[in-house]
Design an enzyme around this catalytic site. Sequence first.
Site, short mmCIF file in Angstrom:
data_model
loop_
_atom_site.label_atom_id
_atom_site.label_comp_id
_atom_site.label_asym_id
_atom_site.label_seq_id
_atom_site.Cartn_x
_atom_site.Cartn_y
_atom_site.Cartn_z
N ASP A 145 0.72 -1.22 -0.01
CA ASP A 145 -0.18 -0.15 0.23
C ASP A 145 1.32 1.97 0.38
O ASP A 145 1.49 0.96 1.16
CB ASP A 145 -0.66 0.20 0.93
CG ASP A 145 -1.47 1.55 0.77
OD1 ASP A 145 -3.04 1.06 0.28
OD2 ASP A 145 -1.34 2.18 1.97
N TYR A 188 3.37 10.18 -0.67
CA TYR A 188 3.96 9.25 0.47
C TYR A 188 5.54 9.38 -0.41
O TYR A 188 6.43 9.41 0.14
CB TYR A 188 4.41 8.04 0.09
CG TYR A 188 2.80 7.08 1.21
CD1 TYR A 188 1.81 8.30 2.11
CD2 TYR A 188 2.55 6.14 1.37
CE1 TYR A 188 0.94 7.74 2.99
CE2 TYR A 188 1.24 5.79 1.94
CZ TYR A 188 0.25 6.34 2.41
OH TYR A 188 -0.69 6.38 3.48
N LYS A 206 -2.49 5.90 -4.33
CA LYS A 206 -3.47 7.28 -3.97
C LYS A 206 -3.23 8.19 -4.45
O LYS A 206 -2.12 8.80 -5.01
CB LYS A 206 -3.28 6.87 -2.60
CG LYS A 206 -3.38 5.70 -1.75
CD LYS A 206 -3.91 5.64 -0.60
CE LYS A 206 -3.75 4.43 -0.14
NZ LYS A 206 -2.10 4.59 0.56
N HIS A 263 -7.29 9.87 -2.05
CA HIS A 263 -6.99 9.90 -1.24
C HIS A 263 -7.29 10.25 0.08
O HIS A 263 -7.83 9.88 1.72
CB HIS A 263 -5.18 10.71 -1.09
CG HIS A 263 -4.45 9.62 0.21
ND1 HIS A 263 -3.08 9.42 0.24
CD2 HIS A 263 -4.34 9.32 1.28
CE1 HIS A 263 -2.48 8.97 0.90
NE2 HIS A 263 -3.16 9.37 2.05
#
Length: 282
Positions: A46, A51, A76, A109
């Site tokens: 994930d 990120y 996302k 997200h």
Amino acid sequence: MSAVPTIQLNDAHSIPQLGFGVFQIEPAETAEAVAEALRVGYRHIDTAEMYGNEEGVGEAIRASGLDRSEVYVTSKLNNGFHEPDEARRAFDATLEALGFDYVDLFLIHWPLPTLYDGDYVSTWKTLEEFQRDGRSRSIGVSNFQVAHLERLAADADVTPAVNQIELHPYLLNAEVADYGREHGIATEAWSPIAQGAVLDDPVITEIAERLGRTPAQVVLRWHIERGNIVFPKSTTPERIRENFELFDFELESGDSEQIDALDRGEKGRTGPNPDTLAYVPG
Ligand SMILES: NC(=O)c1ccc[n+]([C@@H]2O[C@H](COP(=O)([O-])OP(=O)(O)OC[C@H]3O[C@@H](n4cnc5c(N)ncnc54)[C@H](OP(=O)(O)O)[C@@H]3O)[C@@H](O)[C@H]2O)c1
């Protein structure tokens, strides 16, 4: 080889119930952490545009020798790119960073109801395109509240396959999870061990001692028995392994109910409230 169960999604695809999360793993450390997770047996990763570590995820999967089809990959949409043309460009960039021609699952997200004139419906319809053209096998949302899900149900064609929400013993998020159960939307629990905050709770440590397991294993097993999809994050090899060893024991009668009773409602939330979060990366 893996004993990880799969969860059937509402679009005929299925997802491994246990995966590996890479939030807050430095880009330069991501490939090594994911490589370790794949060695242990995880087959579900994930990540997210925000990120900044999609490249490391793709690199580790390619280097593992596993076939792309053997690893389930989620990413996302960055909060800055909800406008449809921006979302299209951002999704192209995700595939490029990963180095793959598809993802298994792509999520909005955050709903950002106070930004973009509150129009997450147009954003969702853009994700529907990615599913239609086969570049995202499944599509879903993250941090959507019941009102947001109801609006998609009224104004869009596709029901999200999953809703990824904060969920752990201190925040059961029951209203949102119940809505998902009633409408065929699988619940993914983020921060499944509340980033460690639940691990020294006496209820958890008592169960762990009695079962001869660690507190993290008890909490993750509780999620599995509730039917949640989880992907604990760790950069510590022993913990990566520990968090994978959930399928050779069960909680005892009454344990789940004791853990459920730790729910603190909104006070237990550790992350932002989805109704008000308006963060856009600079
Ligand atoms: N959609 C969203 O908005 C959203 C938000 C947050 C997270 N997520 C996803 O959910 C995943 C998991 O959530 P999270 O990373 O926030 O938190 P988490 O998995 O609940 O906890 C991670 C933290 O717990 C520690 N830890 C891991 N295993 C442990 C163990 N067995 N014993 C003791 N400590 C342990 C880790 O430390 P070390 O790394 O130092 O070992 C790390 O500090 C993320 O990686 C991300 O994929 C999504």
